[in-house]
Design a protein around this motif. Structure first.
Motif, short mmCIF file in Angstrom:
data_model
loop_
_atom_site.label_atom_id
_atom_site.label_comp_id
_atom_site.label_asym_id
_atom_site.label_seq_id
_atom_site.Cartn_x
_atom_site.Cartn_y
_atom_site.Cartn_z
N UNK A 16 0.86 -1.19 0.00
CA UNK A 16 0.00 0.00 0.00
C UNK A 16 0.89 1.24 0.00
N UNK A 17 0.92 1.96 -1.11
CA UNK A 17 1.74 3.17 -1.20
C UNK A 17 0.97 4.38 -0.69
N UNK A 18 1.56 5.15 0.20
CA UNK A 18 0.99 6.46 0.56
C UNK A 18 1.74 7.49 -0.29
N UNK A 19 1.00 8.16 -1.20
CA UNK A 19 1.65 9.09 -2.14
C UNK A 19 0.90 10.42 -2.21
N UNK A 20 0.34 10.81 -1.07
CA UNK A 20 -0.41 12.08 -1.05
C UNK A 20 0.57 13.25 -0.86
N UNK A 21 0.08 14.45 -1.06
CA UNK A 21 0.93 15.64 -0.97
C UNK A 21 1.36 15.94 0.47
N UNK B 7 -1.50 11.56 7.39
CA UNK B 7 -2.16 11.10 8.63
C UNK B 7 -3.54 10.52 8.31
N UNK B 8 -4.30 11.23 7.47
CA UNK B 8 -5.66 10.77 7.14
C UNK B 8 -5.61 9.42 6.42
N UNK B 9 -4.64 9.27 5.53
CA UNK B 9 -4.54 8.01 4.78
C UNK B 9 -4.12 6.88 5.73
N UNK B 10 -3.14 7.16 6.59
CA UNK B 10 -2.68 6.12 7.52
C UNK B 10 -3.85 5.64 8.40
N UNK B 11 -4.66 6.61 8.84
CA UNK B 11 -5.83 6.26 9.67
C UNK B 11 -6.80 5.40 8.86
N UNK B 12 -7.00 5.80 7.62
CA UNK B 12 -7.91 5.04 6.74
C UNK B 12 -7.41 3.62 6.50
N UNK C 100 5.76 4.56 2.71
CA UNK C 100 5.78 6.02 2.64
C UNK C 100 6.52 6.43 1.38
N UNK C 101 5.76 6.79 0.34
CA UNK C 101 6.34 7.26 -0.92
C UNK C 101 6.38 8.79 -0.88
N UNK C 102 5.42 9.39 -0.19
CA UNK C 102 5.44 10.84 -0.01
C UNK C 102 6.74 11.24 0.68
N UNK C 103 7.18 12.47 0.43
CA UNK C 103 8.34 12.99 1.14
C UNK C 103 7.86 13.46 2.51
N UNK C 104 8.32 12.76 3.54
CA UNK C 104 7.78 13.03 4.89
C UNK C 104 8.91 13.30 5.87
N UNK C 105 8.63 14.11 6.90
CA UNK C 105 9.69 14.46 7.86
C UNK C 105 10.32 13.21 8.49
N UNK C 106 11.58 13.38 8.88
CA UNK C 106 12.31 12.26 9.48
C UNK C 106 11.59 11.84 10.77
#
Ligand SMILES: NC(=O)C1=CN([C@@H]2O[C@H](COP(=O)(O)OP(=O)(O)OC[C@H]3O[C@@H](n4cnc5c(N)ncnc54)[C@H](O)[C@@H]3O)[C@@H](O)[C@H]2O)C=CC1
Ligand SMILES: O=C(O)[C@H]1O[C@H](OP(=O)(O)OP(=O)(O)OC[C@H]2O[C@@H](n3ccc(=O)[nH]c3=O)[C@H](O)[C@@H]2O)[C@H](O)[C@@H](O)[C@@H]1O
Length: 485
Positions: A80-85, A100-105, A119-125
């Motif tokens: 499951x790729x998370x690729x939201x902005x 966060x919303x996608x992870x909850x979903x 986590x495909x989105x660029x997310x904080x360390x």
């Protein structure tokens, strides 16, 4: 393998389409119903060379579907790729509310079958562990009757798989990455990702099978997350560096294009990302450098080099204005024609485009702004952007030139190299070309009747109407064999 990609922006859509082309069975989920309907009809919501064709062939083969139904996507995917902005907040910090919303979903719809959440989105360390916790929290509040919560909690793992594609060449980049980065501590999850990318790693589906396998860098979660930020920050700093060199070239009488060639041949430096111009923009460099600075600050570190790269870029993005003022003196009442609006060629993306800063300042100083962009045409979706409200959008380069006092090349679309500049000169009020990307052949522009100015040329160079003319490119020749001995 069965794959679900959540968020179908540039990254999500290109990832989903390319994975389907590699033979995987992909469902792409987006919560924007209009976008999903468009994609279901076989049309890409973004302009990206080669994407429509691949999308349509994978859809026809039954390997690519689009939906707004997250539950269906989560049930389908082994991965499951998370690729939201992850857009920037005013503080520079990354806005992670969509992740966060996608992870909850995802947590709400897990079934007990093993899944890798990516986590495909660029997310904080630190986001890998944060996403894991959100999923666990969602499981805890899941109204489950068929699987116990402990089983659900053991049924997933989180991996960081940052994306390095560039807009405008996203499909090519996805099939030809310099490396694949996988961050995580679970061998099972990493092995699943290696299986997913196996056709890509071994280039099994491309004509480039003779090339060596694509390197896979396996790291811990935090290091993979940092690799993404460090890569973008380095590239942005490299451009700021050459822009600073260009500004010194302007003053001392050197030519930055020759300098870039001369330093780029040093393999320790490399010749990429040394094109001086009116600054870096786009959806990622500005936001990712700001986010890294913000993270450093959270830990009490000022990151002076990154701050300087940003500062140089802010100056560079208004350099065209300075140069126009040098040439035209008063801009009030002048008409300036912009060649290109998007932050780079081959995309319709206007996010943080240098053109927008220039437009704002030109309008503020009383100039009339016209623009021609091959993609941002009147009536197009991109043209609805309110920041273009005061811009007179032309449908052809000739229409743009009509009545202008100067043309500024803002985006280096390749077609701008071969426009009929002589015909354009004939309909202008004053004949000035400011080449904001050093992309044109200066001799041809001068021959067409223009005064030409690039970024990074000295005041002491041969001039036409007091404006610098770019000399020929540096030549690179091998030494004769006897001199090598
Ligand atoms: N644009 C680029 O070239 C690159 C972007 N990245 C990173 O990838 C991530 C995505 O970037 P883009 O593709 O540019 O984003 P984008 O903003 O173009 O697209 C995001 C998509 O996610 C959808 N979305 C938002 N919330 C959702 C939800 N709860 N459920 C389902 N869909 C949802 C939106 O409708 C939109 O279609 C960002 O973190 C970015 O930094 C990384 C490398 C390259
Ligand atoms: O994280 C991301 O989103 C992506 O950000 C950039 O890709 P992108 O923003 O699509 O475009 P680039 O080709 O990197 O250009 C960014 C900006 O730098 C400018 N640039 C680029 C190269 C150069 O030599 N000079 C220069 O001014 C471009 O005009 C543009 O405004 C990175 O190159 C990708 O690896 C990364 O995945």
């Amino acid at each position: 393998m069965n794959v679900c990609v959540i968020g179908t922006g540039y990254v999500g859509l290109v990832t989903g389409v390319c994975l389907a082309h590699m033979g995987h069975d992909v469902i792409c989920v987006d919560n924007n119903a209009t976008k999903v309907a468009l994609m279901q009809s076989g049309k890409s919501p973004i302009y990206e060379p080669g994407l429509d064709e691949l999308m349509q062939s994978s859809m026809a083969a039954g390997r690519l579907r689009f939906t707004t139904d997250l539950k269906a996507g989560v049930e389908h995917g082994d991965v499951l790729f998370i690729a939201v902005g992850t857009p920037p907040l005013p503080t520079g910090e990354s806005d992670t509310r969509y992740v966060e919303a996608v992870a909850r979903g995802i947590g709400a719809h897990l079934t007990g079958d093993y899944k890798v959440i990516v986590n495909k989105s660029t997310v904080p360390i630190g986001s890998g562990n944060w996403v894991r916790q959100i999923v666990l929290d969602a499981i805890a509040s899941q109204d489950t009757t068929h699987v116990d919560r402990d089983t659900l909690a053991q049924s997933f793992e989180v991996v960081s798989n940052p994306e390095f594609l560039r807009e405008g060449s996203a499909v090519y980049d996805t099939f030809n990455p310099d490396r694949i980065v996988l961050g995580g501590s679970s061998q099972r999850a990493i092995a699943t990702m290696q299986r997913l990318y196996a056709p890509l790693i071994r280039r099994q589906f491309s004509e480039k099978q003779s090339l060596p396998a694509i390197p896979v860098v396996v790291t811990d979660l935090a290091s993979a997350e940092m690799i993404k930020y460090a890569a973008n920050a380095f590239l942005a700093t490299k451009i700021s560096f050459i822009n600073e060199v260009a500004n010194i070239c302007d003053r001392v009488g050197a030519d930055v294009t020759q300098v870039a060639q001369g330093i780029g041949l040093d393999s320790r430096i490399g010749d990429k990302f040394l094109q001086a111009g009116i600054g870096w923009g786009g959806s990622c460099f500005p936001k990712d450098v700001a986010a890294l600075i913000h993270t450093a600050r959270d830990y009490g570190y000022e990151a002076p080099l990154l701050n300087a790269a940003v500062q140089t870029n802010q100056h560079q993005r208004l350099l065209a204005l300075e140069k126009l003022q040098q040439m035209l003196k008063i801009l009030k009442g002048k008409t300036i024609g912009l060649l290109g609006l998007t932050f780079k060629p081959n995309t319709d993306d206007l996010r943080d485009a240098p053109a927008l800063d220039l437009i704002r300042e030109l309008v503020r100083l009383g100039a009339k702004v016209k623009a021609y962009d091959p993609i941002v045409q009147p009536g197009s979706h991109a043209a609805q952007d309110e920041r273009l409200a005061q811009v007179d959008l032309a449908t052809t380069p000739m229409q743009l030139a009509q009545g202008c006092d100067a043309l500024v090349l803002v985006t280096d679309w390749v077609q701008f190299q071969t426009l009929d500049y002589a015909a354009m000169a004939a309909v202008m009020r004053q004949r000035i070309v400011l080449d904001g990307r050093n992309a044109l052949a200066p001799e041809a522009i001068v021959q067409a009747g223009f005064a030409y100015m690039g970024i990074g040329y000295s005041v002491d160079r041969p001039t036409v109407w007091g404006i610098n003319v770019q000399p020929a490119k540096a030549t690179v020749a091998a030494l004769p064999a006897e001199q090598v001995a």
